[in-house]
Design a protein around this motif. Structure first.
Motif, PDB file in Angstrom:
ATOM      1  N   THR A 338      53.391  88.100  87.970  1.00 17.72           N
ATOM      2  CA  THR A 338      53.329  89.152  88.978  1.00 17.72           C
ATOM      3  C   THR A 338      53.353  90.532  88.340  1.00 17.72           C
ATOM      4  O   THR A 338      54.080  90.769  87.366  1.00 17.72           O
ATOM      5  CB  THR A 338      54.501  89.016  89.977  1.00 17.72           C
ATOM      6  OG1 THR A 338      54.461  90.088  90.917  1.00 17.72           O
ATOM      7  CG2 THR A 338      55.841  89.010  89.272  1.00 17.72           C
ATOM      8  N   CYS A 339      52.559  91.447  88.914  1.00 20.56           N
ATOM      9  CA  CYS A 339      52.487  92.806  88.372  1.00 20.56           C
ATOM     10  C   CYS A 339      52.682  93.871  89.432  1.00 20.56           C
ATOM     11  O   CYS A 339      52.629  95.063  89.116  1.00 20.56           O
ATOM     12  CB  CYS A 339      51.135  93.029  87.694  1.00 20.56           C
ATOM     13  SG  CYS A 339      49.773  93.175  88.864  1.00 20.56           S
ATOM     14  N   GLY A 363      57.121  88.510  84.866  1.00 17.04           N
ATOM     15  CA  GLY A 363      56.818  89.875  85.268  1.00 17.04           C
ATOM     16  C   GLY A 363      56.002  90.582  84.204  1.00 17.04           C
ATOM     17  O   GLY A 363      56.328  90.533  83.018  1.00 17.04           O
TER      18      GLY A 363
END
Length: 453
Positions: A338-339, A363
């Motif tokens: 996830t960004c 992350g």
């Protein structure tokens, strides 16, 4: 400023020509003002209008310090951090500027009651500060958005881990949505020669982010044969993630929100596409209650497409709206990388599916210098293509940001700076001719026209 623009738009120009032109005392930039930070108080985020806060104003030209460069901006683009900045969500960005000035004495010029936004640019180096040897006036460049001090040991393994890592044009001032911009010289990379100014300005942030997220050792490290679920596959991030997955030999499962967007990702080579609007996926029963039944229905649809396989990797960026489904559908031992959290930062998911399925959440945040350079090389050699759909003039930057906020776009939305029209700045027409269909794939209407305000 007109004299600078005239020189840059000539067939050929030299460093000596630029160096003879005095740097203007001020320039036009797209700004938000500290005095306006409370203007949306009480208004739901989805109803806030970036065009009401974002305006084009004259701002004083900063002098490049050691290791810095002043760039004449030919074009830029809208990223979601521009939207967040212009609606003062989750907080006004002036706190970032004050902390930067306090932490780094030479950054005091960033603490101003105005904030020039923008985390992409293509343009020409106008002047450099002391100690800059790699670049000189006249160089055609694009910029990545990592601004880092490298004052801590942590940053020397991966500069994204440096405590003084910031995103230029979001956590620093003098961003790319302007006629001029101030950057650290190590943000600069060669402009892809076969692309026009607005095309080369579209990729820096999103392509580098997707590269780190999917390819880098700091991300998911996808491999040949992986199934990769890509949320928002026709958007800014997703349109690059789709290309990267395909070039890496992975199998993307592309989630989109309309048939038009489905057609766009299919034209990129994606075979498996889910139109979440047409199939009416609703992952929340109400604003506080996720709906696991919809996670299961969604997972079943993915298996229908892939012949029974669950995603090895989930490319996450919507956040709150989709994270529960992402954790659920990832294969046993799979990775959710996830960004961002464009639909909200407070996530809910059922942790049993994470720990009992031995899954990982990774992350990632933008890219380090090496990753950004490698991502730009893929653009420059025609392996990955810009996904520019619309181009606005600088006067209409608020309308461009409004469009992105309302998800009324595909791919990237560009904004011209000193370039008076699209289509300028191409230095390698032969390479361009080999990829022209891919370069124009996302464009609406005439690719040489400016989107009407």
């Amino acid at each position: 400023m007109k004299e600078i623009a005239d020189v840059l738009l000539s067939e050929e120009f030299t460093a000596e020509q630029l160096e003879r032109i005095p740097v203007p005392e001020s320039y036009r930039g797209a700004v938000v003002h500290e005095d306006d930070a409370d203007m949306f108080t009480g208004i739901p985020v989805k109803h806030r209008d970036p065009a009401k806060a974002l305006s084009l104003r004259d701002v004083p030209t900063p002098e490049p310090g050691p290791g810095e460069a002043l760039v004449a901006v030919m074009a830029s683009s809208i990223n979601y951090n521009t939207v967040w900045s212009s609606i003062f969500e989750p907080a006004p960005t002036f706190g970032f500027l004050k902390r930067y000035a306090k932490a780094v004495p030479s950054a005091v010029i960033h603490d101003r009651p105005f904030h020039v936004l923008g985390s992409d640019l293509s343009g020409v180096v106008l002047a450099t500060g002391p100690g800059v040897t790699r670049w000189r006036a006249g160089d055609k460049v694009v910029a990545h958005c990592l601004s880092v001090e490298l004052s801590s040991a942590d940053g020397h393994d991966d500069s994204m881990l440096d405590p003084d890592q910031r995103i230029w044009g979001y956590e620093t001032n003098y961003g790319g949505l302007a006629q001029l911009s101030l950057v650290k010289s190590n943000q600069l990379m060669p402009k892809p020669a076969h692309l026009a100014w607005e095309e080369s300005a579209a990729s820096g942030l999103v392509n580098s982010t997707a590269y780190r997220q999917l390819i880098s050792r700091n991300g998911a490290r996808i491999k040949l044969g992986d199934v990769v679920l890509i949320w928002g596959a026709a958007g800014g991030l997703g349109s690059y993630a789709t290309q990267i997955a395909l070039r890496a030999g992975a199998t993307p499962v592309c989630v989109v929100s309309s048939e038009h967007k489905a057609e766009l990702v299919r034209s990129q080579g994606a075979e498996f596409v889910i139109d979440r609007a047409a199939e009416d996926y609703r992952f929340w029963k109400d604003p506080e209650t996720p709906d696991p039944r919809e996670w299961r229905r969604f997972g079943g649809r993915i298996r229908e497409l892939t012949g029974g396989r669950d995603p090895d990797v989930v490319f996450e960026h919507p956040g709150r709206e989709t994270m529960g489904a992402s954790v659920y559908v990832a294969r046993r031992g799979g990775t959710i990388v996830t960004c961002a959290s464009t639909s909200g930062y407070q996530h809910q998911y059922d942790n049993r599916y994470l720990w009992m399925g031995l899954k990982r959440i990774v992350g990632t945040h933008f890219a380090n210098y090496r990753e950004a350079w490698e991502a730009n090389r893929l653009i420059a050699d025609g392996t990955i293509h810009p996904t520019l759909s619309a181009v606005y003039g600088l006067d209409d930057v608020g309308l461009a940001a409004r469009r992105v906020h309302g998800n009324a776009h595909s791919g990237k939305v560009g904004v011209l700076g000193l370039a008076p029209r699209p289509g300028l700045g191409v230095d390698d027409p032969e390479l361009r001719s080999r990829h022209i269909d891919a370069i124009h794939r996302f464009r609406e209407g005439d690719p040489n026209s400016i989107t009407a305000g």
